[in-house]
Enzyme design. Structure first.
Site, PDB file in Angstrom:
ATOM      1  N   SER A  63       2.863   7.201   1.772  1.00 32.18           N
ATOM      2  CA  SER A  63       4.173   7.657   2.274  1.00 32.18           C
ATOM      3  C   SER A  63       4.384   7.436   3.763  1.00 32.18           C
ATOM      4  O   SER A  63       5.488   7.640   4.261  1.00 32.18           O
ATOM      5  CB  SER A  63       4.372   9.129   1.953  1.00 32.18           C
ATOM      6  OG  SER A  63       4.756   9.242   0.608  1.00 32.18           O
ATOM      7  N   LYS A  66       7.191   5.268   4.655  1.00 36.00           N
ATOM      8  CA  LYS A  66       8.578   5.774   4.714  1.00 36.00           C
ATOM      9  C   LYS A  66       9.103   5.831   6.155  1.00 36.00           C
ATOM     10  O   LYS A  66      10.307   5.743   6.392  1.00 36.00           O
ATOM     11  CB  LYS A  66       8.651   7.148   4.036  1.00 36.00           C
ATOM     12  CG  LYS A  66       8.357   7.048   2.534  1.00 36.00           C
ATOM     13  CD  LYS A  66       8.134   8.390   1.845  1.00 36.00           C
ATOM     14  CE  LYS A  66       7.853   8.146   0.355  1.00 36.00           C
ATOM     15  NZ  LYS A  66       7.228   9.213  -0.368  1.00 36.00           N
ATOM     16  N   TYR A 189       9.178  -0.565  -3.822  1.00 32.33           N
ATOM     17  CA  TYR A 189       8.680   0.741  -3.381  1.00 32.33           C
ATOM     18  C   TYR A 189       7.163   0.861  -3.626  1.00 32.33           C
ATOM     19  O   TYR A 189       6.429   1.346  -2.755  1.00 32.33           O
ATOM     20  CB  TYR A 189       9.450   1.869  -4.084  1.00 32.33           C
ATOM     21  CG  TYR A 189       8.908   3.236  -3.746  1.00 32.33           C
ATOM     22  CD1 TYR A 189       9.166   3.815  -2.491  1.00 32.33           C
ATOM     23  CD2 TYR A 189       8.101   3.938  -4.641  1.00 32.33           C
ATOM     24  CE1 TYR A 189       8.635   5.051  -2.159  1.00 32.33           C
ATOM     25  CE2 TYR A 189       7.565   5.171  -4.317  1.00 32.33           C
ATOM     26  CZ  TYR A 189       7.833   5.721  -3.081  1.00 32.33           C
ATOM     27  OH  TYR A 189       7.294   6.939  -2.741  1.00 32.33           O
ATOM     28  N   TYR A 241       6.252  16.962   3.280  1.00 30.29           N
ATOM     29  CA  TYR A 241       6.706  17.514   1.993  1.00 30.29           C
ATOM     30  C   TYR A 241       7.007  19.013   2.155  1.00 30.29           C
ATOM     31  O   TYR A 241       7.590  19.414   3.158  1.00 30.29           O
ATOM     32  CB  TYR A 241       5.669  17.264   0.874  1.00 30.29           C
ATOM     33  CG  TYR A 241       5.003  15.928   0.951  1.00 30.29           C
ATOM     34  CD1 TYR A 241       5.748  14.760   0.798  1.00 30.29           C
ATOM     35  CD2 TYR A 241       3.645  15.790   1.192  1.00 30.29           C
ATOM     36  CE1 TYR A 241       5.142  13.509   0.860  1.00 30.29           C
ATOM     37  CE2 TYR A 241       3.034  14.549   1.258  1.00 30.29           C
ATOM     38  CZ  TYR A 241       3.792  13.423   1.097  1.00 30.29           C
ATOM     39  OH  TYR A 241       3.199  12.206   1.158  1.00 30.29           O
ATOM     40  N   VAL A 259      -0.438  10.251   0.718  1.00 33.84           N
ATOM     41  CA  VAL A 259      -1.483  10.751  -0.179  1.00 33.84           C
ATOM     42  C   VAL A 259      -2.783   9.937  -0.127  1.00 33.84           C
ATOM     43  O   VAL A 259      -3.770  10.316  -0.746  1.00 33.84           O
ATOM     44  CB  VAL A 259      -1.001  10.878  -1.652  1.00 33.84           C
ATOM     45  CG1 VAL A 259       0.056  11.941  -1.807  1.00 33.84           C
ATOM     46  CG2 VAL A 259      -0.534   9.543  -2.202  1.00 33.84           C
TER      47      VAL A 259
END
Ligand code: GLU
Length: 305
Positions: A63, A66, A189, A241, A259
């Site tokens: 992530s 992102k 993605y 998160y 992660v």
């Protein structure tokens, strides 16, 4: 400030918790990583670098990608992009479907899966078949490093077991918030999540965000100062998160986790940081990595507050 000594102290202090937490096991390819790895890298705007542990070992950025895709989208589309993705913390797990349905396919922010997938869709509308290459080029460019690629085995595993991401994409498609082909978006993605980088590379890739959008090495302006502020603000409020509040409370820096066990952070006008330790806490953030960053800001006083 003796940064090397600070890093040595941190390594000694996190040693007892390196065995706590659980490595990401939602795909087989991530489970294979040796969980005992640990690294911290600092890249300062003045050109100095410091590190401890496995700083050159490449891991799955997941992530953290992102941050790069949102930066690209902010520079291309500006404020208008937030019609399709919000800028509020979600308070929900990174791959939650429930909130997305309530909120009619508009994800809370670009740093949860659904939000990042919408950002990928926007990039795909612009770059079509070249989208993944453009993402990789951007990361290579902000890192000043051509030796960055994705891990095919991780990407295949992500695609094979990506049921929940596929569900998010399809739900958003049903709300007309995905404009392109769902399989293409899933493919891009999963590849962006599977990019491998070392902590040394990631700390240096954060420098433009620590410097109002400008890479001092090449004097390239990737973002305006105001756009860089928005990326950093979202890292502070949404970067971890449903543990984003806890991270801000403990560490006090804009940061983004993945992660794969990596966490990037910036100290504005000073440095980019990356920590890596694969075992995760319950919210999916590196357990020892979060502690290491907390110790770093406590020992150096370098939080934004
Ligand atoms: N590839 C992961 C997923 O989409 C990214 C999750 C993460 O790092 O938070 O499930």
């Amino acid at each position: 400030m003796n940064y090397q000594k600070v890093l040595e102290e941190i390594r000694d202090e996190v040693e007892p918790i390196l065995k706590k937490g659980k490595i990401a096991d939602y795909i087989p390819a991530l489970k294979r990583v040796d969980p005992s790895h640990f690294a911290i890298s600092l890249s300062l705007l003045d050109g100095r670098t410091f590190g401890i542990g496995d700083v050159d070992f490449k891991f799955s950025i997941q992530s953290i990608s992102k941050v790069f895709t949102y930066s690209m989208a902010v520079s291309l589309f500006g404020e208008a992009l937030h019609k399709r993705v919000g800028h509020e913390p979600s308070g929900n797990p990174f791959n939650s479907l429930v909130q997305l349905e309530y909120e009619k396919g508009i994800p809370r922010n670009p740093f949860i899966n659904a939000g990042a997938i919408v950002i990928t869709d926007m990039l795909n509308s612009k770059y079509k078949a070249k989208t993944f290459d453009k993402i990789l080029d951007f990361i290579k460019s902000v890192s000043n490093n051509q030796n960055i690629n994705y891990d095919k085995e991780v990407a295949l595993s992500e695609a094979e077991f990506g049921y929940r991401n596929m569900a998010l994409i399809n739900m958003m498609k049903s709300f007309k918030n995905i404009k392109n082909n769902v399989d293409d978006i899933m493919d891009i993605y999963t590849k962006q999540c599977s990019i491998s980088m070392s902590s040394r590379e990631l700390s240096s890739a954060m420098l433009f965000l620590a410097n109002h959008g400008i890479d001092t090495t090449t004097n390239t302006q990737y973002l305006t100062s105001s756009q860089a502020k928005r990326v950093n603000s979202l890292m502070l409020t949404c970067g971890h998160y449903d543990a984003s509040g806890d991270f801000a409370f403990r560490v006090g820096l804009p940061g983004k986790s993945g992660v794969g066990g990596g966490i990037v952070a910036i100290v504005p006008e000073k440095m980019g940081i990356c920590v890596w330790s694969p075992r995760l806490n319950l919210q999916g953030n590196s357990l020892a990595g979060t502690k290491a960053l907390e110790l770093f800001t406590t020992k150096t006083g370098l939080s934004i507050f």
